[in-house]
Each structure stands twice: as structure tokens, then as C-alpha cells.
Write an enzyme that holds these catalytic residues in place. Sequence first.
Site, PDB file in Angstrom:
ATOM      1  NE  ARG A 123      -4.443  -1.407   1.059  1.00 30.44           N
ATOM      2  CZ  ARG A 123      -5.668  -1.432   1.577  1.00 30.44           C
ATOM      3  NH1 ARG A 123      -5.887  -1.008   2.796  1.00 30.44           N
ATOM      4  NH2 ARG A 123      -6.678  -1.844   0.844  1.00 30.44           N
ATOM      5  CD  GLN A 180      -2.984   6.095  -4.300  1.00 26.91           C
ATOM      6  OE1 GLN A 180      -2.291   6.905  -4.916  1.00 26.91           O
ATOM      7  NE2 GLN A 180      -4.057   6.442  -3.625  1.00 26.91           N
ATOM      8  CG  ASP A 240      -4.522  -1.062  -3.018  1.00 28.82           C
ATOM      9  OD1 ASP A 240      -5.005  -2.204  -2.842  1.00 28.82           O
ATOM     10  OD2 ASP A 240      -4.412  -0.221  -2.113  1.00 28.82           O
ATOM     11  CB  SER A 275      -7.703   0.125  -2.569  1.00 27.41           C
ATOM     12  OG  SER A 275      -6.939   0.215  -1.390  1.00 27.41           O
ATOM     13  CE1 TYR A 290      -8.102  -4.282   5.450  1.00 24.49           C
ATOM     14  CE2 TYR A 290      -5.974  -4.028   4.374  1.00 24.49           C
ATOM     15  CZ  TYR A 290      -7.317  -4.339   4.312  1.00 24.49           C
ATOM     16  OH  TYR A 290      -7.884  -4.700   3.123  1.00 24.49           O
TER      17      TYR A 290
END
Lengths: 374, 374
Positions: free
Chosen positions: B119, B124, B127, B130, B224
Site C-alpha cells: 500500500r 496505488q 491496489d 482497495s 488496516y
Amino acid sequence: MRITVLRERRPGERRVAVVPELVPKLTEAGFEVAVEPDAGAELHASDDDYRAAGAYVGDDAIDNAKVVLSVQPPDLAHVRHLPEGTVTVSFLPTIQELPLVRILRDRKVTTFSMDLIPRTSRAQSMDALSSQALVAGYRCAIVAAERLPRFFPLFMTAAGTVRPASVLVLGAGVAGLQAIATAKRLGAMVEAYDVREASAEEIRSLGAKFVELPLEALGGTGGYAREMTEERAAKQRELLTPYVANADALITTAAVPGRPAPLLVTAAMVNGMKPGSVVVDLAAEQGSNVEGSKPGEELNVNGVTIWGGRNVPSQMPLPASRLYAQNVVNFLLLMLKEGNVEIDFDDDVIAGSCVTHAGEVRHHLTQDQLGEVG
Amino acid sequence: MRITVLRERRPGERRVAVVPELVPKLTEAGFEVAVEPDAGAELHASDDDYRAAGAYVGDDAIDNAKVVLSVQPPDLAHVRHLPEGTVTVSFLPTIQELPLVRILRDRKVTTFSMDLIPRTSRAQSMDALSSQALVAGYRCAIVAAERLPRFFPLFMTAAGTVRPASVLVLGAGVAGLQAIATAKRLGAMVEAYDVREASAEEIRSLGAKFVELPLEALGGTGGYAREMTEERAAKQRELLTPYVANADALITTAAVPGRPAPLLVTAAMVNGMKPGSVVVDLAAEQGSNVEGSKPGEELNVNGVTIWGGRNVPSQMPLPASRLYAQNVVNFLLLMLKEGNVEIDFDDDVIAGSCVTHAGEVRHHLTQDQLGEVG
């Protein structure tokens, strides 16, 4: 004097005519409020909630009632025992309820139909057709969003942009405008069409695109369109075809009072939609705007989901009942004078919404219908 | 060299690893793209759509594949026939897939797990956790709005005002934040809680209210939360009880990677909710945030609807696949050099997401697990 709130008995009807929080409005006007047991069960308003609000709850709630309130027309079983001079207030689409109207007339009941509240500024707070259409229009947009397997809004993410859904709304009365507003809130690209000239500005004021068709506008009264010729209807369908084909979600809300809903979208037009698209037909109960839609059913036709509305306001019984109850209470307050019911037929709202009184049918269209049918 | 897109075979998986519009990104990099028949069926991407985008479609798509792409881990049946040096890219929650990892290792397959993409800002656009959480978060809010028998937004009408729904979101990672944003879009009053300190500002930036509990914040990595002690968890449940009781809709999205989801809401807390309320538990598959929720099921417990999520991104297969495909393509492009696959373990994204390579398990946690289990 007693005002009675009935428990609704028609299948699928989940609303109630008066919610607990509005009971005090009637007791403060000098009336006793009596409620049938479980009247608010579908919206989780318990008998104790009504009692706490000042109502009597019991199986004998209808005994000695001066005023009887309901959402759907009262049952024949109830009506046959109503004493002369009782007042009923409910929805009462007279054309579909002629046998009931005859009995109400013969029993010298004074009957008001919430369908007949004039669409004037003064009567706006009593306009139950509009308040229930608002609920239905919101619900149509949410149903479409939930069934469409893609986003309503535009998403710009690190992994690229996902375009928003295209939503087409046909019919821009109260329900259609609310569907537009809700779909816009969720970020969809919304286009809408209505045959009435005034609708273009209303549609645009919500940020949606008005679909301009090379057809003359149709007038109408009270926010409803006039019926159109079959030739114009066919031309309109032809012109709408590419817009329907382009839509991810199609919401139809076109109604003509006292007539079947116009067929706006044929099966061939639905066939031209992309698989995965969603059709929500609010008019399914009134004869359908979309060929093949069925009230209360969700069909899959070549990958297109077709959802047919059936008593859509009842799918949100709490807000629908809350608004209906306020409409009914506002209307009643025109007649409740110091603990008595005084009916003043010089009041255009009272006169306009009265169906039967003192053994006569006062609503002209219903008189005509009764004459024709028997 | 051939890149193969598998048809997903696990029950309920409706996504596909590459959508037709992204095929050219791979062919332009000098690769042949081969797709199994019906791979895009669930999102209405036909074999002809893939062919039009420049892919080969056939039952033998996997033959001679250098790279094999899928959403779920590839099937054992496929993996047993992969030649040494084949590259696979998919989600691969290694702890749940240890037998598969062993075979991938023994066949000297180079295996990448999209679960392990670091992450970092650079990664990004790759990801996938996500991007899929974004889809799931949107879906949770829409599911709640559709099942709640009242409006999300405030309505001010001629018949009075109807208050907006109260939505409580527990867990404010990508999915939770998207659920908050979507519920806010629809006009709900939204409160949210997350154990991570950073979340308060993110929640407030979306216009929602951050629920402040007299508990110390927990750190965490990669968005998280860390696991917490049972004592703190019990205290947190106690403190959340009045917020849960007040909510019309409760959306829970709390996950701890590699661990069962934390129990945030007990059956007693659900019992304290108003009848007609809705609970949407995105974590139902990971062990549930809400006691009594079941993945893929919709239950009614004392008038409260409890919806348990099951492969929620697959409920919106088109946007979920579109975003996942972009993640996978962005990741692959790190390795595709002039028609060849070059794996550079000095690249932290490549190194971090690699599970097996050249007969070794490279992911430390998985090594440990394999050691323990045998």
C-alpha cells in the site's frame, strides 16, 4: 365524537391512515381517536404507541365512529354497518369502486376521496396523491440503483475512471421529478422526458437533461398529461428508441388520471437495451408504461431486469403513512369545529373531494359512470 | 508470448481479470491475449467483444501461456499442468490456500498475489484490494438504502418534514469510507467509528460525524487496524451500544488482514435496534462483525434485517472487473518488456507481491504458515 383509524385489509397494503405522532392533532381538536388493533404493525407502530399518544385501541374501534379514516377504501363489510351521516376519508378511485360508491350513497354516508383533493396551492398540504408519488419516485430510483450492476456515480480512482450510469426518466410528474432528484443525488447522468411543456424547466432545474423530441407539447391539468392520439404515441416511441437503448436504467412514471397508463416503451425497445440494464415501471399497476412489465414482479428479459411497481408507497410504509396521515389530518381540520364535524360545501377543497353525501353522488364524473354502468 | 485470461470457476465469482477494453494495453506491449470462452459472460462482455478488442478466444487459451490472469486463485486442475516458469497473477489469500501454494511452488510457477500489493503511493494504481473495497463500500450503502423502509434524505414537503435516516458505519477503511460517502450523497445523517486515529479526519472530511469513544486509538498498517485485546473489544462494544440502538441502518466493514473479522456488534446489540432497521455486514465472510450475520443471506431477527455480504464486488461485476483489470494491467506492465516478461525482484512492488518463484516460497508469512502446517 369519535374518529376511527382502520387497520388496512387489502393485500399488500402496509400503510396506516394516522401514525401515532399525529393522534394529538385530533384529540386537541376535541375528538376521541380510536384505532383498530395492529393498525400500525407494518410500520412497527404498536398498539401501545397509539395508546401512549392518547388513542383508544380495541376491536370495537369502529363502533359509534363519526369519522372513519383509512388509506384504501373501507371494506364493504365495514360500510354495510355505517350509520347515516358517518364521514369516511380514504383513497377512493371511484371508477374502480362503483359498487362501493353505490353502497356509501345508499347508506347516506358522507364520503371523501383523497384522490380528488384539488391541486391548488391551498390544498397542497392535503395532496396525498403527491405525497405518495414522492415516496414512490424516491423508491424507483433506489430500486434501479440497487438492481443495476454498476455505479450510479462517476468514480475517479487510482485505477482509472468509471463513467456514471445513464438514467432515463419518462414522465416527470411528482414521482418522476423525485426519481430524477434521487438519481442525480447518487451521481447518475439523468435525462428525462415528459409531454407537458412545463416539465422541461422543472427537469433542468434538477440538473437533468431534458430530452427534446420534435413533437408538439401536450397540455394537461393538475400536473398530469392529457391522453394523446395513437399516431403521436407511435411517433414518440420511435423518437425515444435511441434514448432507451442508451440508458443503463430506465424509470417510467407516466400516468393519465382515470385512464390506463400510456405505452411508452415496446418490447422491441427493451430488446434494444444493453444486457444488464434495468427498467423500473412505476405504472405497471395502471396498465404499464413498458410492454411486458408486471405489477409486483421482477423479470429478466434477454438480460434486462424489468421491475413492475405494485403499491410502491407501501414499500416504505413509515414515511408514506407519515405523509398521508398529515394530508388527512390537514384535510379533516377543515371540518372539525369545536368537537363537531361541520361540512361546508362552499369550501372548494371539501366540495371537490366529496363523492357521496346525504344519499347523493356529488362527484360529476362518478355520477356519469354510475349512470353508464347501471 | 501469450497472456491468458481464465474464465472464473469458483461459485459466485462473476468478475473477470481483464475486460475487453483493456486487451489493447497488453497487445500493444507485444503480447498475444488469449481468453477462455464465456470469461466475461457475467458482465455481458461477449467472446466477440474480446475478439473485436484483439484477443484470441478458445478452449485452448491456456496452452502455451506465459502469464495466466484470474480474479480468484487458479484452479488446482489448471495449476497441475502449468509449465515451469509460468507466471500467475490473481488474488491469493495464501493462508487459506496453502495446498495450492505448495503445488505452485513445486511446479516452479512464479505466483503473484494481488492481496500482497504494497500500500504505497507508487503501487496505488495496482491496489486491487482497495479498488474492490470501493465497489463493496458503494454496494453496502445502496443495499442498506434499498432495504430500509424509510428515506435516507430529509424531505421537506407540503405535508411536513420527514427526518433523514441515521446511518452508522463501523470500520472506515476504503469500503467504510465509500459507504459513508454514498450514504451522505443520498442525504442520510452518517456517524462512523474506526479504531485507527487517522480515520477521524477522513470521516469528518466526508461530512460524517466521527463517534468519539473514551478508548485509546489503535495503530495499524496499510489502512488496516491491528487486532485488539478482548477486554478492549468488550468495552468498545459496550460503548457502541447506544449508537447502534439509534441507527436506522448499520454498515460494518471492519477487517484485520489474515485474521477473522472482529466482533463489533453482539446479538443483544442488534436486539436493541428499532424494528425495521437494517444491518449490512460486509465482513460476514471473514467471520462477521455482527453476531448472527451469515454470508450471502438476508435474515430477519426481531424485525431487523441482517444482510451478510458474500463476494460483494461480484455483485457489481462490470465496474469491479474494470477496476481489477486496470490494477492487474498496471502491475503487469512493470514486468512486460518488449514482448518479454522480466521479473525484477529489486522492485518492491514485484518483490512484495510474489508468493512463489523458482521452486521457493518467497513470502515470509506464507513460509511460516507452511512450516507450521506441514
